[in-house]
Design a protein around this motif. Structure first.
Motif, mmCIF file in Angstrom:
data_model
loop_
_atom_site.group_PDB
_atom_site.id
_atom_site.type_symbol
_atom_site.label_atom_id
_atom_site.label_comp_id
_atom_site.label_asym_id
_atom_site.label_seq_id
_atom_site.Cartn_x
_atom_site.Cartn_y
_atom_site.Cartn_z
ATOM 1 N N ASP A 52 0.790 -1.237 0.000
ATOM 2 C CA ASP A 52 0.000 0.000 0.000
ATOM 3 C C ASP A 52 0.823 1.290 0.000
ATOM 4 N N MET A 53 1.907 1.302 -0.767
ATOM 5 C CA MET A 53 2.670 2.549 -0.910
ATOM 6 C C MET A 53 2.016 3.374 -2.016
ATOM 7 N N GLN A 54 0.824 3.875 -1.704
ATOM 8 C CA GLN A 54 -0.014 4.568 -2.675
ATOM 9 C C GLN A 54 -0.253 5.998 -2.231
ATOM 10 N N ASN A 55 -0.725 6.823 -3.168
ATOM 11 C CA ASN A 55 -0.887 8.243 -2.878
ATOM 12 C C ASN A 55 -1.822 8.517 -1.717
ATOM 13 N N ASP A 56 -2.880 7.746 -1.570
ATOM 14 C CA ASP A 56 -3.818 7.990 -0.475
ATOM 15 C C ASP A 56 -3.144 7.926 0.886
ATOM 16 N N PHE A 57 -2.076 7.147 0.984
ATOM 17 C CA PHE A 57 -1.430 6.970 2.276
ATOM 18 C C PHE A 57 -0.140 7.769 2.424
ATOM 19 N N GLY A 58 0.625 7.929 1.347
ATOM 20 C CA GLY A 58 1.942 8.519 1.488
ATOM 21 C C GLY A 58 2.174 9.841 0.795
ATOM 22 N N SER A 59 1.154 10.412 0.132
ATOM 23 C CA SER A 59 1.372 11.647 -0.632
ATOM 24 C C SER A 59 0.501 12.789 -0.129
ATOM 25 N N ARG A 60 0.990 13.997 -0.326
ATOM 26 C CA ARG A 60 0.184 15.175 -0.025
ATOM 27 C C ARG A 60 -1.043 15.177 -0.929
ATOM 28 N N GLY A 61 -2.192 15.450 -0.355
ATOM 29 C CA GLY A 61 -3.439 15.441 -1.107
ATOM 30 C C GLY A 61 -4.154 14.110 -1.072
ATOM 31 N N GLY A 62 -3.504 13.083 -0.487
ATOM 32 C CA GLY A 62 -4.134 11.776 -0.360
ATOM 33 C C GLY A 62 -5.017 11.682 0.872
ATOM 34 N N MET A 63 -5.602 10.514 1.090
ATOM 35 C CA MET A 63 -6.575 10.317 2.161
ATOM 36 C C MET A 63 -6.026 10.690 3.535
ATOM 37 N N PHE A 64 -4.848 10.175 3.886
ATOM 38 C CA PHE A 64 -4.301 10.455 5.211
ATOM 39 C C PHE A 64 -3.990 11.937 5.380
ATOM 40 N N ASP A 65 -3.417 12.549 4.353
ATOM 41 C CA ASP A 65 -3.093 13.968 4.418
ATOM 42 C C ASP A 65 -4.354 14.803 4.578
ATOM 43 N N LEU A 66 -5.406 14.474 3.824
ATOM 44 C CA LEU A 66 -6.663 15.213 3.933
ATOM 45 C C LEU A 66 -7.318 15.041 5.294
ATOM 46 N N ALA A 67 -7.004 13.920 5.952
ATOM 47 C CA ALA A 67 -7.558 13.674 7.288
ATOM 48 C C ALA A 67 -6.737 14.338 8.383
ATOM 49 N N GLY A 68 -5.696 15.059 8.001
ATOM 50 C CA GLY A 68 -4.897 15.785 8.970
ATOM 51 C C GLY A 68 -3.769 14.986 9.595
ATOM 52 N N LEU A 69 -3.452 13.822 9.014
ATOM 53 C CA LEU A 69 -2.373 12.997 9.540
ATOM 54 C C LEU A 69 -1.052 13.341 8.846
ATOM 55 N N ASP A 70 0.032 13.178 9.567
ATOM 56 C CA ASP A 70 1.359 13.459 9.039
ATOM 57 C C ASP A 70 1.819 12.274 8.200
ATOM 58 N N VAL A 71 1.925 12.468 6.896
ATOM 59 C CA VAL A 71 2.321 11.368 6.006
ATOM 60 C C VAL A 71 3.829 11.278 5.827
ATOM 61 N N ALA A 72 4.581 12.156 6.477
ATOM 62 C CA ALA A 72 6.032 12.154 6.319
ATOM 63 C C ALA A 72 6.671 10.805 6.658
ATOM 64 N N PRO A 73 6.220 10.108 7.728
ATOM 65 C CA PRO A 73 6.839 8.802 8.013
ATOM 66 C C PRO A 73 6.728 7.818 6.856
ATOM 67 N N ILE A 74 5.603 7.827 6.148
ATOM 68 C CA ILE A 74 5.463 6.935 4.995
ATOM 69 C C ILE A 74 6.352 7.408 3.857
ATOM 70 N N GLY A 75 6.438 8.708 3.665
ATOM 71 C CA GLY A 75 7.320 9.243 2.632
ATOM 72 C C GLY A 75 8.770 8.844 2.851
ATOM 73 N N ARG A 76 9.164 8.755 4.114
ATOM 74 C CA ARG A 76 10.560 8.389 4.408
ATOM 75 C C ARG A 76 10.867 6.929 4.102
ATOM 76 N N LEU A 77 9.837 6.127 3.849
ATOM 77 C CA LEU A 77 10.071 4.732 3.480
ATOM 78 C C LEU A 77 10.499 4.578 2.022
ATOM 79 N N ILE A 78 10.222 5.573 1.202
ATOM 80 C CA ILE A 78 10.430 5.430 -0.234
ATOM 81 C C ILE A 78 11.881 5.096 -0.561
ATOM 82 N N GLN A 79 12.831 5.805 0.043
ATOM 83 C CA GLN A 79 14.234 5.577 -0.306
ATOM 84 C C GLN A 79 14.718 4.181 0.091
ATOM 85 N N PRO A 80 14.494 3.716 1.331
ATOM 86 C CA PRO A 80 14.946 2.360 1.655
ATOM 87 C C PRO A 80 14.213 1.268 0.886
ATOM 88 N N ILE A 81 12.923 1.459 0.622
ATOM 89 C CA ILE A 81 12.192 0.460 -0.170
ATOM 90 C C ILE A 81 12.725 0.436 -1.594
#
Length: 239
Positions: free
Chosen positions: A27-56
């Motif tokens: 589930d490394m998808q925009n709704d969870f890890g990108s600005r404008g996605g579901m988590f971001d729109l719900a007011g959650l900090d998506v930065a931790p998911i964004g930080r997974l991109i480089q090691p993955i």
């Protein structure tokens, strides 16, 4: 069977045969890890998911070079939410507060919908986009095994070990790990390639709690460098 490669892991070292191993990108998808996605729109900090991109990304590159199957999952639903359960179903109720099905604008201004398949919201984040030969599993519950062809795809390839990355650790990753273990797959969850969101309802401790449960009864946890080193050793032996 190919050669088994042992890596440092918790609660003890674990071995895997690269020819029978797949990398799971949960589930490394925009709704969870990108600005404008579901988590971001719900007011959650998506930065931790964004930080997974480089090691993955590093892990996927090494895995592709070694010939491993890469499996991406996306949590997504029909536009009419007919596969999200009835109005009284827990899955539907819990996602209402996250605006499931809501029409929103994608970053380029085009129309999109929260957690709806075929939209920007459920696309894999660009830096981890699937390539030809990868498997992409569309799922409508937390587990990637629930009402999907995942098990058949893995068994057809002779896969017996799954290396897990993605988000979030305590929900979609752990749900899939549990279902994988019930089907006798060996599960290795990478601690530096999985994470939780940080918010009132998602404390960071959920990550550690899930890892502990996995180490206790459902599999093993390790660092991505251990897997990458083992794959490099395999490539060197083949040359």
């Amino acid at each position: 069977m190919g050669k088994q490669y042992s890596i440092e892991a918790r609660p003890e070292p674990v071995s895997f045969d690269p020819s029978r191993t797949a990398v799971m990108v949960i589930d490394m998808q925009n709704d969870f890890g990108s600005r404008g996605g579901m988590f971001d729109l719900a007011g959650l900090d998506v930065a931790p998911i964004g930080r997974l991109i480089q090691p993955i990304s590093r892990l996927i590159e090494a895995a592709r070079d070694a010939g491993l199957l890469i499996v991406y999952t996306r949590q997504e639903h029909n536009a009419d939410l007919s596969d999200a359960g009835s109005e009284g179903a827990p899955h539907r109720i819990k996602h209402k507060r996250m605006n499931i099905g809501r029409t929103v604008a994608a970053p380029d201004g085009s129309e999109s919908q929260v957690l709806v398949r075929g939209t920007w919201n459920t696309a894999i984040v660009p830096d981890l986009s699937p390539r030809p030969g990868d498997a992409v599993i569309s799922k409508h519950r937390f587990s990637a095994f629930f009402e999907t062809p995942l098990d058949s795809i893995l068994r057809a390839r002779g896969i017996d070990t799954l290396i897990f990355t993605g988000a979030t650790t305590s929900i979609c990753v752990e749900s899939t790990v549990r279902d994988a273990t019930f089907r006798d797959y060996r599960c290795i969850v990478l601690r530096d390639c999985t994470t939780e969101l940080i918010g009132a309802d998602t404390p960071r401790s959920n990550h550690e709690a899930s890892l502990l449960a996995i180490e206790l009864l459902f599999g093993w946890t390790a660092e991505s460098d251990a897997v990458i080193s083992a794959l490099a050793e395999q490539r060197a032996a083949a040359e």
